[in-house]
Write a protein that holds these residues in place. Sequence first.
Motif, PDB file in Angstrom:
ATOM      1  N   SER A 132       0.769  -1.246  -0.023  1.00  0.00           N
ATOM      2  CA  SER A 132       0.197  -0.016   0.064  1.00  0.00           C
ATOM      3  C   SER A 132       1.009   1.244   0.021  1.00  0.00           C
ATOM      4  O   SER A 132       2.226   1.157   0.312  1.00  0.00           O
ATOM      5  CB  SER A 132      -1.043   0.112   1.121  1.00  0.00           C
ATOM      6  OG  SER A 132      -0.046   0.202   2.305  1.00  0.00           O
ATOM      7  N   ARG A 133       0.245   2.287  -0.165  1.00  0.00           N
ATOM      8  CA  ARG A 133       1.254   3.871  -0.033  1.00  0.00           C
ATOM      9  C   ARG A 133       1.754   3.770   1.189  1.00  0.00           C
ATOM     10  O   ARG A 133       2.826   4.298   1.165  1.00  0.00           O
ATOM     11  CB  ARG A 133       0.182   5.069  -0.476  1.00  0.00           C
ATOM     12  CG  ARG A 133       0.782   6.040  -0.795  1.00  0.00           C
ATOM     13  CD  ARG A 133      -0.322   7.049  -1.313  1.00  0.00           C
ATOM     14  NE  ARG A 133      -0.584   6.561  -2.517  1.00  0.00           N
ATOM     15  CZ  ARG A 133      -0.521   7.346  -3.622  1.00  0.00           C
ATOM     16  NH1 ARG A 133       0.508   8.089  -3.737  1.00  0.00           N
ATOM     17  NH2 ARG A 133      -1.189   7.186  -4.758  1.00  0.00           N
ATOM     18  N   ASP A 134       0.990   3.549   2.051  1.00  0.00           N
ATOM     19  CA  ASP A 134       1.621   3.760   3.527  1.00  0.00           C
ATOM     20  C   ASP A 134       2.728   2.884   3.746  1.00  0.00           C
ATOM     21  O   ASP A 134       3.938   3.267   4.325  1.00  0.00           O
ATOM     22  CB  ASP A 134       0.442   3.565   4.642  1.00  0.00           C
ATOM     23  CG  ASP A 134      -0.596   4.710   4.533  1.00  0.00           C
ATOM     24  OD1 ASP A 134      -0.224   5.823   4.119  1.00  0.00           O
ATOM     25  OD2 ASP A 134      -1.712   4.352   4.956  1.00  0.00           O
ATOM     26  N   GLU A 135       2.580   1.481   3.276  1.00  0.00           N
ATOM     27  CA  GLU A 135       3.685   0.778   3.465  1.00  0.00           C
ATOM     28  C   GLU A 135       5.056   0.799   2.845  1.00  0.00           C
ATOM     29  O   GLU A 135       5.991   0.971   3.288  1.00  0.00           O
ATOM     30  CB  GLU A 135       3.103  -0.955   3.058  1.00  0.00           C
ATOM     31  CG  GLU A 135       2.400  -1.437   3.996  1.00  0.00           C
ATOM     32  CD  GLU A 135       1.602  -2.776   3.322  1.00  0.00           C
ATOM     33  OE1 GLU A 135       1.102  -3.456   4.205  1.00  0.00           O
ATOM     34  OE2 GLU A 135       1.227  -2.819   2.220  1.00  0.00           O
TER      35      GLU A 135
END
Length: 193
Positions: A132-135
């Motif tokens: 994901s973008r956060d990861e």
Amino acid sequence: MIPLLADPAEFAALVQRFFAERLLQQQAVSPRTVAAYRDTFRLLLGYAERQLGKPPARLALGDVDAELILGFLAHLEAERHNTVRSRNARLAAVRAFARYVALQCPPALLLAQRILAIPMKRFDKPLLGFLSRDEVQALLTAPDPATWYGRRDRVLLQLLYNTGARVSELIGIRVDDLELDVTPSVRLHGKGR
């Protein structure tokens, strides 16, 4: 049997011309492809020696038939524990040789056709996961920018992320591959070329 198919010298010459002329000169394949095909032939010739009781120097083209190839492929999976993907890669090398033989040695056309008729084995391709973008953001900010190693690692991770480069391409970058002036860029070298 056709005398040409029983001549070990003819088989040896075909293998040599396949590597020297077809792969290297005509198709200009990468060194890694040549190495993969070479490894396939090493395994195949060793298997043929065990099965037929003939050293590779005495093998003839007629010995390398579809039955031997099918046995070789089964051996790869059962005894060497190769994956279906590896088995198919070995078969692709053998089929490339069979196509070459069909063109270079018309009396061996039936032999080549039978080898070419061996199908690739189907297998399930796993779905690729993604972050994901956060990861991704957590991964890119994980190295400590206060240390030299942290700054290096952060640059390497950002370069991988922004270019989609393979790790092998990343570690192959040289100083002259970098352009840091007006439009910063990096030259990546693909799979061995």
